[in-house]
Scaffold this motif. Structure first.
Motif, PDB file in Angstrom:
ATOM      1  N   GLU A 408       0.838  -1.209   0.000  1.00 45.71           N
ATOM      2  CA  GLU A 408       0.000   0.000   0.000  1.00 45.71           C
ATOM      3  C   GLU A 408       0.874   1.261   0.000  1.00 45.71           C
ATOM      4  OE1 GLU A 408      -3.162   0.291  -0.434  1.00 45.71           O
ATOM      5  OE2 GLU A 408      -3.295   2.458  -0.025  1.00 45.71           O
ATOM      6  N   LEU A 409       1.941   1.241   0.792  1.00 43.93           N
ATOM      7  CA  LEU A 409       2.864   2.387   0.810  1.00 43.93           C
ATOM      8  C   LEU A 409       3.532   2.555  -0.552  1.00 43.93           C
ATOM      9  CD1 LEU A 409       4.546   1.769   4.307  1.00 43.93           C
ATOM     10  CD2 LEU A 409       2.801   3.493   3.770  1.00 43.93           C
ATOM     11  N   GLN A 410       3.860   1.430  -1.180  1.00 44.60           N
ATOM     12  CA  GLN A 410       4.503   1.488  -2.506  1.00 44.60           C
ATOM     13  C   GLN A 410       3.533   2.033  -3.551  1.00 44.60           C
ATOM     14  OE1 GLN A 410       5.711  -2.658  -2.598  1.00 44.60           O
ATOM     15  NE2 GLN A 410       7.850  -2.154  -2.111  1.00 44.60           N
ATOM     16  N   ARG A 411       2.268   1.608  -3.513  1.00 47.47           N
ATOM     17  CA  ARG A 411       1.264   2.119  -4.461  1.00 47.47           C
ATOM     18  C   ARG A 411       1.122   3.632  -4.367  1.00 47.47           C
ATOM     19  NH1 ARG A 411      -1.516  -2.664  -3.929  1.00 47.47           N
ATOM     20  NH2 ARG A 411      -2.425  -2.100  -1.918  1.00 47.47           N
ATOM     21  N   ARG A 412       1.278   4.133  -3.144  1.00 50.86           N
ATOM     22  CA  ARG A 412       1.134   5.581  -2.950  1.00 50.86           C
ATOM     23  C   ARG A 412       2.422   6.354  -3.243  1.00 50.86           C
ATOM     24  NH1 ARG A 412      -2.714   6.480   2.357  1.00 50.86           N
ATOM     25  NH2 ARG A 412      -4.144   4.735   1.968  1.00 50.86           N
ATOM     26  N   GLY A 413       3.453   5.623  -3.642  1.00 51.88           N
ATOM     27  CA  GLY A 413       4.721   6.299  -3.939  1.00 51.88           C
ATOM     28  C   GLY A 413       5.467   6.768  -2.715  1.00 51.88           C
ATOM     29  N   LEU A 414       5.136   6.185  -1.556  1.00 53.82           N
ATOM     30  CA  LEU A 414       5.764   6.626  -0.303  1.00 53.82           C
ATOM     31  C   LEU A 414       6.947   5.752   0.103  1.00 53.82           C
ATOM     32  CD1 LEU A 414       2.541   7.290   1.811  1.00 53.82           C
ATOM     33  CD2 LEU A 414       4.161   9.012   0.952  1.00 53.82           C
ATOM     34  N   PHE A 415       7.119   4.627  -0.571  1.00 50.61           N
ATOM     35  CA  PHE A 415       8.168   3.694  -0.131  1.00 50.61           C
ATOM     36  C   PHE A 415       8.755   2.986  -1.346  1.00 50.61           C
ATOM     37  CE2 PHE A 415       9.566  -0.288   2.149  1.00 50.61           C
ATOM     38  CZ  PHE A 415      10.539   0.336   2.910  1.00 50.61           C
ATOM     39  N   ARG A 416      10.037   2.708  -1.267  1.00 46.68           N
ATOM     40  CA  ARG A 416      10.781   2.109  -2.376  1.00 46.68           C
ATOM     41  C   ARG A 416      10.203   0.761  -2.818  1.00 46.68           C
ATOM     42  NH1 ARG A 416      14.252   1.105   2.047  1.00 46.68           N
ATOM     43  NH2 ARG A 416      15.611   2.852   1.546  1.00 46.68           N
ATOM     44  N   ARG A 417      10.334   0.468  -4.113  1.00 45.61           N
ATOM     45  CA  ARG A 417      10.045  -0.877  -4.631  1.00 45.61           C
ATOM     46  C   ARG A 417      11.336  -1.687  -4.774  1.00 45.61           C
ATOM     47  NH1 ARG A 417       4.816  -1.468  -6.689  1.00 45.61           N
ATOM     48  NH2 ARG A 417       3.668   0.501  -6.726  1.00 45.61           N
ATOM     49  N   ALA A 418      12.458  -0.986  -4.883  1.00 44.21           N
ATOM     50  CA  ALA A 418      13.755  -1.667  -4.957  1.00 44.21           C
ATOM     51  C   ALA A 418      14.755  -0.832  -4.169  1.00 44.21           C
ATOM     52  CB  ALA A 418      14.215  -1.790  -6.414  1.00 44.21           C
ATOM     53  N   TYR A 419      15.768  -1.482  -3.625  1.00 39.79           N
ATOM     54  CA  TYR A 419      16.796  -0.747  -2.895  1.00 39.79           C
ATOM     55  C   TYR A 419      17.540   0.183  -3.852  1.00 39.79           C
ATOM     56  CZ  TYR A 419      16.057  -3.646   1.234  1.00 39.79           C
ATOM     57  OH  TYR A 419      15.514  -4.254   2.331  1.00 39.79           O
ATOM     58  N   GLU A 420      17.781   1.404  -3.384  1.00 32.50           N
ATOM     59  CA  GLU A 420      18.428   2.412  -4.214  1.00 32.50           C
ATOM     60  C   GLU A 420      19.919   2.138  -4.373  1.00 32.50           C
ATOM     61  OE1 GLU A 420      16.692   3.025  -1.469  1.00 32.50           O
ATOM     62  OE2 GLU A 420      14.973   4.266  -2.019  1.00 32.50           O
ATOM     63  N   GLY A 421      20.556   1.635  -3.344  1.00 28.92           N
ATOM     64  CA  GLY A 421      22.015   1.495  -3.370  1.00 28.92           C
ATOM     65  C   GLY A 421      22.457   0.175  -2.790  1.00 28.92           C
ATOM     66  N   LYS A 422      23.750   0.091  -2.527  1.00 28.93           N
ATOM     67  CA  LYS A 422      24.292  -1.140  -1.959  1.00 28.93           C
ATOM     68  C   LYS A 422      24.469  -1.041  -0.454  1.00 28.93           C
ATOM     69  CE  LYS A 422      26.742  -2.999  -5.914  1.00 28.93           C
ATOM     70  NZ  LYS A 422      28.010  -3.548  -6.426  1.00 28.93           N
ATOM     71  N   THR A 423      24.709   0.155   0.047  1.00 27.67           N
ATOM     72  CA  THR A 423      25.002   0.295   1.473  1.00 27.67           C
ATOM     73  C   THR A 423      23.801   0.872   2.209  1.00 27.67           C
ATOM     74  OG1 THR A 423      25.842   2.551   1.334  1.00 27.67           O
ATOM     75  CG2 THR A 423      27.425   0.784   0.890  1.00 27.67           C
ATOM     76  N   LEU A 424      23.825   0.746   3.520  1.00 29.49           N
ATOM     77  CA  LEU A 424      22.762   1.339   4.344  1.00 29.49           C
ATOM     78  C   LEU A 424      22.710   2.849   4.130  1.00 29.49           C
ATOM     79  CD1 LEU A 424      20.612   1.268   6.570  1.00 29.49           C
ATOM     80  CD2 LEU A 424      22.469   1.180   8.255  1.00 29.49           C
ATOM     81  N   ARG A 425      23.876   3.484   4.098  1.00 27.95           N
ATOM     82  CA  ARG A 425      23.954   4.930   3.821  1.00 27.95           C
ATOM     83  C   ARG A 425      23.294   5.293   2.504  1.00 27.95           C
ATOM     84  NH1 ARG A 425      26.901   8.268   6.575  1.00 27.95           N
ATOM     85  NH2 ARG A 425      27.925   7.121   8.220  1.00 27.95           N
ATOM     86  N   GLU A 426      23.609   4.539   1.478  1.00 30.49           N
ATOM     87  CA  GLU A 426      23.038   4.854   0.155  1.00 30.49           C
ATOM     88  C   GLU A 426      21.520   4.703   0.188  1.00 30.49           C
ATOM     89  OE1 GLU A 426      27.067   3.439  -2.259  1.00 30.49           O
ATOM     90  OE2 GLU A 426      25.259   2.187  -2.360  1.00 30.49           O
ATOM     91  N   ASN A 427      21.041   3.660   0.840  1.00 26.20           N
ATOM     92  CA  ASN A 427      19.585   3.469   0.896  1.00 26.20           C
ATOM     93  C   ASN A 427      18.902   4.558   1.710  1.00 26.20           C
ATOM     94  OD1 ASN A 427      19.515   1.188  -0.743  1.00 26.20           O
ATOM     95  ND2 ASN A 427      20.096  -0.142   0.965  1.00 26.20           N
ATOM     96  N   LEU A 428      19.557   5.024   2.755  1.00 26.95           N
ATOM     97  CA  LEU A 428      18.971   6.080   3.589  1.00 26.95           C
ATOM     98  C   LEU A 428      19.184   7.476   3.005  1.00 26.95           C
ATOM     99  CD1 LEU A 428      19.978   4.843   7.176  1.00 26.95           C
ATOM    100  CD2 LEU A 428      17.647   5.046   6.291  1.00 26.95           C
ATOM    101  N   GLY A 429      19.989   7.568   1.945  1.00 25.41           N
ATOM    102  CA  GLY A 429      20.273   8.887   1.382  1.00 25.41           C
ATOM    103  C   GLY A 429      21.195   9.725   2.250  1.00 25.41           C
TER     104      GLY A 429
END
Lengths: 439, 439
Positions: A408-429
């Motif tokens: 539901e969060l993904q449908r609303r564009g509020l949460f990732r569908r795939a991890y953005e990066g490789k590290t925790l830092r990258e995923n958290l921005g």
């Protein structure tokens, strides 16, 4: 793109609710069974969670034995021993361990978190705690617990030493020139030689700089000293705001402190704890929670209620509404909060006591839609950057979140569908820290 | 059945030989690459090794920078962070980590080893060291290193506290009675409440008793105080006898001490370090070793030779035999040993220096048959109960041992074809300790 939620999973204990281990279908030993924890971590990764977050205690909880014997959290793994094992069975999930600045040694802390960061390919986080539990002191040879503000001064020095040790080596120090026989470039080694008020540590650390530069710095401190330390150093805050308006106040306060210190406010993610119970209807979710609360032992629960009320509740009729009680100045805000809760949810004394003995903080109890609505409101009104989710029972409560709320969060564009990066830092921005000793 | 060899693998560093990372086909980063270490651990398990053994240092080694920059051991994982990760990718291999009684805290040590024991299903071992490296002191806020005998007194107290914490809970304390709501039986909880000369620790430990009762206790001390502590407490000794007769003397001494203390001599396995180079012929094995030694940097090596000889060797002709030198009383036994080695193997000064700078202890260099002959002799003449194998380079040197030497030992009935039990204790033939507080 809309602002994105960040989601941590509060996994020590696997569920904070004291009735959870007795819930139908729950794993009674979840907190202490590696195969179960592996399955939960893999489910979190399927749900694209940012991190598996392990709180910690350095003692058996200080409770009367009649309450303690009912606790499923009394046996649990050391975080820095469990997380390397979970690193090998996951690929993206961040791994945040709690480490104490009062009852541990900075060389060990720096080395273990760096080891975890390398073994996990850059997924480690350090939840810095000053350890407020006086029982821990007795397990570490201290007669008395260190005074609160002094603990925070030591914590800041400890942080400086640990991050300084992580910077012992430039990122490109290890050249491994086989033909020339040179393993590292001596110009890229720094000896910290720290001598401070509390700590004396020479260095260098005997491990290469972490993959992430530094593991992600996490904190939970809510006191004045805790907020200031967080504003100076934290990249994630595990918060405890019980409602939206307090969330907004905390968020504005800490982000304002960051800006006054010259830090970018996006370089910290504030994630309040949220207890989430998912149903197909709101009524079903509430019924699940009521059943869960009913599994809290009544004698333990009524003791909690007495503490909240500042008034002995053991003589109240368990199955009647909360009687009128005289308000006291000392604990008026807690009293008022408890009375308001009893009125709002129309709870008997027993139900109220079991609610407080189960989990009394921020809770989202409803359908995937109502839960997403509430989370979106927190995000959009700057009460949080996401949440540290507490599951009511496992595996079902965790599966429900991943299988029903996350889509539901993904449908609303509020949460990732795939991890953005490789590290925790990258995923958290979050940015990768520069090495203070090497450009 | 003939007496059985027990085999540990000395894996930190993956190879102790300072030229190893430059050997053709070797992994230069083996000591610090999780995927490599995983592959090596799985190969050891295929070879039915008892345990993966991690020595440790709590500092970057204290060497002149010109020697240090050539060392492949300068970056490495913390043992108690690596071993939980390896636990998930192996099923039988024992996992022995070094833990210091001088520079760590007993509550942490007890909890981490117990966590590893549970996560691995009973495969943990604790190599107790008192940490003789003075550089470690500076990383832990000590101005001076603790005096040798005092370290051993503290070590004994530390061992008593850690084992006492492991016994905090009876094996059957956690009943998890879902219907009754009782998680553990309070009668099966013991509070240690230790107050001694060096340590004050209340307990209880916040984790169930280890699967093995206690992780296997390992020690290496060779001094008078170290031997006595080992005779009292150790279940495995990582020994350092350089030859058969010294092995026999050490073995008789320590097993005799055990018997005088009332311990069964089979309840300790003495495993000297053995550096093993395998060839199809003895000549080929010797050539491999000579090539490996030639990769040790000459300036570092000649400094080692000078120390051994107690005489500056930097002016000697590198390609000539060792000249006559005046013997001194201070270092006569080391001098004589080095001179005998040079004569026996007909080494030039350069070759001798590189041998000493590579690895100078007990070595078996030959074919699978000659190596098995030597190992059998040690076992049969009570010089050891097996060995802690040091591989010359990895992966090839380790693969050679598993693929060539292990089958030869198995053919002779000297080594297992399948693991005997599930735990490290069961495989080593060691009893499970009783809980001192619960029958």
């Amino acid at each position: 793109m809309a602002r994105q939620l960040r989601l941590g999973a509060f996994m020590r204990p696997t569920t904070i609710h004291t009735g959870a281990w007795r819930y139908p279908g729950a794993w009674p030993d979840a907190n202490f069974n590696f195969e179960h924890l592996k399955r939960l971590a893999q489910t979190l990764e399927r749900g694209r969670f940012d991190a598996f977050f392990m709180a910690d205690h350095l003692a058996v909880l200080n409770m009367p034995i009649d309450a303690l014997k009912r606790s499923h959290t009394v046996t649990s793994f050391d975080p820095l021993t469990l997380l390397p094992a979970l690193a090998t069975v996951t690929q993206h999930l961040g791994l945040i361990a709690t480490g104490s600045t009062t009852y541990d040694l900075p060389y060990h802390v720096a080395r273990k978190f760096s080891s975890l960061d390398h073994i996990s390919g850059g997924r480690a986080g350090w939840n810095i705690v000053t350890t407020s539990n006086p029982d821990a002191a007795a397990n570490f040879g201290h007669d008395e617990h260190m005074e609160h503000d002094e603990r925070y001064v030591r914590a800041r020095e400890f942080y400086d030493v640990v991050t300084g040790l992580w910077d012992s080596w430039a990122d490109d120090a290890f050249i491994r020139d086989v033909d020339g026989g040179i393993y590292f470039d001596p110009a890229k080694l720094h000896v910290l030689d720290h001598k401070g008020k509390y700590l004396s540590v020479r260095g260098p650390l005997n491990i290469a700089r972490p993959v992430q530069g530094w593991p992600v710095i996490v904190q939970a401190g809510a006191s004045e000293a805790g907020r200031q330390l967080a504003a100076e150093t934290a990249e994630v805050i595990f918060g405890a705001a019980p409602n939206l308006s307090e969330g907004q106040r905390f968020y504005a306060d800490v982000k304002g402190r960051m800006e006054r210190l010259g830090r970018d406010r996006d370089h910290m993610k504030i994630l309040p704890a949220a207890f989430v119970v998912v149903g197909d209807t709101v009524e079903q979710a509430r019924a699940k929670r009521a059943h869960l609360d009913s599994l809290v032992h009544y004698e333990s629960a009524i003791a909690s209620l007495s503490v909240w009320l500042g008034h002995d509740a053991s003589g109240f009729d368990p199955d009647a509404p909360l009687p009128e009680i005289p308000l006291t100045n000392q604990s008026r805000s807690a009293q008022e909060r408890v009375i308001a809760l009893a009125r709002r949810d129309n709870l008997t004394v027993r139900q109220l006591a079991q609610r407080l003995g189960g989990y009394a903080g921020l809770a989202f109890v409803g359908t995937p839609q109502t839960i997403a609505d509430e989370m979106a409101e927190w995000l959009e009104t700057e009460a949080s950057d996401g949440f540290n989710i507490m599951f009511p029972y496992v595996p079902e409560g965790l599966d429900d979140f991943v299988d029903k709320v996350v889509p539901e969060l993904q449908r609303r564009g509020l949460f990732r569908r795939a991890y953005e990066g490789k590290t925790l830092r990258e995923n958290l921005g979050l940015p990768r820290p520069d090495n203070r000793f090497f450009a």
